[in-house]
Design a protein around this motif. Structure first.
Motif, PDB file in Angstrom:
ATOM      1  N   GLU A  58       4.098   8.626  -8.725  1.00  0.00           N
ATOM      2  CA  GLU A  58       3.876   7.185  -8.652  1.00  0.00           C
ATOM      3  C   GLU A  58       4.730   6.645  -7.513  1.00  0.00           C
ATOM      4  O   GLU A  58       5.914   6.944  -7.435  1.00  0.00           O
ATOM      5  CB  GLU A  58       4.319   6.486  -9.942  1.00  0.00           C
ATOM      6  N   LEU A  59       4.124   5.875  -6.634  1.00  0.00           N
ATOM      7  CA  LEU A  59       4.851   5.233  -5.544  1.00  0.00           C
ATOM      8  C   LEU A  59       4.284   3.828  -5.414  1.00  0.00           C
ATOM      9  O   LEU A  59       3.129   3.652  -5.041  1.00  0.00           O
ATOM     10  CB  LEU A  59       4.685   6.015  -4.239  1.00  0.00           C
ATOM     11  N   THR A  60       5.103   2.859  -5.801  1.00  0.00           N
ATOM     12  CA  THR A  60       4.653   1.468  -5.808  1.00  0.00           C
ATOM     13  C   THR A  60       5.677   0.595  -5.105  1.00  0.00           C
ATOM     14  O   THR A  60       6.848   0.956  -4.988  1.00  0.00           O
ATOM     15  CB  THR A  60       4.461   0.947  -7.244  1.00  0.00           C
ATOM     16  N   CYS A  83       4.773   1.848   1.421  1.00  0.00           N
ATOM     17  CA  CYS A  83       5.859   2.291   0.540  1.00  0.00           C
ATOM     18  C   CYS A  83       6.544   3.525   1.111  1.00  0.00           C
ATOM     19  O   CYS A  83       7.773   3.598   1.190  1.00  0.00           O
ATOM     20  CB  CYS A  83       5.327   2.590  -0.859  1.00  0.00           C
ATOM     21  N   ARG A  84       5.754   4.496   1.533  1.00  0.00           N
ATOM     22  CA  ARG A  84       6.318   5.728   2.078  1.00  0.00           C
ATOM     23  C   ARG A  84       7.103   5.460   3.354  1.00  0.00           C
ATOM     24  O   ARG A  84       8.189   6.005   3.558  1.00  0.00           O
ATOM     25  CB  ARG A  84       5.216   6.746   2.350  1.00  0.00           C
ATOM     26  N   ALA A 118       9.787   5.011  -6.541  1.00  0.00           N
ATOM     27  CA  ALA A 118       9.158   6.324  -6.639  1.00  0.00           C
ATOM     28  C   ALA A 118       9.509   6.906  -7.997  1.00  0.00           C
ATOM     29  O   ALA A 118      10.673   6.888  -8.407  1.00  0.00           O
ATOM     30  CB  ALA A 118       9.672   7.244  -5.528  1.00  0.00           C
ATOM     31  N   TRP A 172       7.214  12.542  -6.041  1.00  0.00           N
ATOM     32  CA  TRP A 172       6.721  11.395  -6.792  1.00  0.00           C
ATOM     33  C   TRP A 172       5.244  11.552  -7.135  1.00  0.00           C
ATOM     34  O   TRP A 172       4.463  12.109  -6.375  1.00  0.00           O
ATOM     35  CB  TRP A 172       6.976  10.094  -6.042  1.00  0.00           C
ATOM     36  N   ASP A 229       5.821  14.353   0.979  1.00  0.00           N
ATOM     37  CA  ASP A 229       5.698  13.334  -0.066  1.00  0.00           C
ATOM     38  C   ASP A 229       6.730  13.570  -1.161  1.00  0.00           C
ATOM     39  O   ASP A 229       6.415  13.635  -2.358  1.00  0.00           O
ATOM     40  CB  ASP A 229       4.282  13.321  -0.651  1.00  0.00           C
ATOM     41  N   ARG A 244       0.842  -1.194   0.000  1.00  0.00           N
ATOM     42  CA  ARG A 244       0.000   0.000   0.000  1.00  0.00           C
ATOM     43  C   ARG A 244       0.877   1.243   0.000  1.00  0.00           C
ATOM     44  O   ARG A 244       2.056   1.200   0.367  1.00  0.00           O
ATOM     45  CB  ARG A 244      -0.898   0.001   1.226  1.00  0.00           C
ATOM     46  N   TYR A 245       0.271   2.358  -0.372  1.00  0.00           N
ATOM     47  CA  TYR A 245       0.987   3.628  -0.446  1.00  0.00           C
ATOM     48  C   TYR A 245       1.717   3.930   0.863  1.00  0.00           C
ATOM     49  O   TYR A 245       2.896   4.260   0.870  1.00  0.00           O
ATOM     50  CB  TYR A 245       0.017   4.765  -0.786  1.00  0.00           C
ATOM     51  N   ARG A 246       1.034   3.835   1.987  1.00  0.00           N
ATOM     52  CA  ARG A 246       1.621   4.176   3.287  1.00  0.00           C
ATOM     53  C   ARG A 246       2.811   3.273   3.614  1.00  0.00           C
ATOM     54  O   ARG A 246       3.818   3.738   4.158  1.00  0.00           O
ATOM     55  CB  ARG A 246       0.558   4.086   4.390  1.00  0.00           C
TER      56      ARG A 246
END
Length: 139
Positions: free
Chosen positions: A122-124, A10-11, A82, A120, A42, A6-8
């Motif tokens: 895109e963050l995957t 990844c971050r 990213a 970014w 971000d 999930r995004y979170r």
């Protein structure tokens, strides 16, 4: 097992690491360079030499940045990518703020006076691995 992060997640993984690889295009072709980073909001903050490949061709360009970790013994790991447009941090007050509170602290020697920001869009990420049963049965 292969799981999309999930995004979170990844971050959080980006923020928990300090070294990654930046992929960018140069007139000589694509290059991948190791870079230290910090995460602010971000965006990734990178510090490099203005005359490096990243400093010359990376700003104002679309680049990809990857961090990852793996464990050969358990055959598991994760990877986060990213992607976005990189920009110079030109405001002196902002650069001073980054240097004071969010400095990437480059491992490379020499003057690293150029701050870049990768915002970014895109963050995957992916987590990979096999179960303990699978590890025992391999080989």
């Amino acid at each position: 097992m292969d799981t999309e992060l999930r995004y979170r997640e990844c971050r959080d993984l980006l923020a928990a690491t300090t070294v990654g690889r930046c992929a960018l295009s140069t007139p000589q072709g694509p290059v991948i360079v190791p870079v230290n980073h910090t995460v602010v909001d971000d965006a990734l903050i990178l510090r490099t030499s203005p005359y490096s490949q990243l400093g010359t061709y990376g700003w104002s360009a679309r680049i990809a940045y990857e961090v990852d970790s793996y464990d050969e013994a358990t055959r598991s790991g994760w990877s986060v990518i990213a992607v976005g447009t990189c920009e110079r941090v030109e405001d002196l007050a902002e650069a001073r703020f980054l240097r004071t509170f969010h400095d990437p602290d480059p491992w490379a020697t020499g003057a690293r006076t150029l701050y870049l920001r990768l915002r970014w869009d895109e963050l995957t990420g992916r987590r990979i691995g096999v179960t303990r049963t699978d590890v025992r049965s391999v080989g």
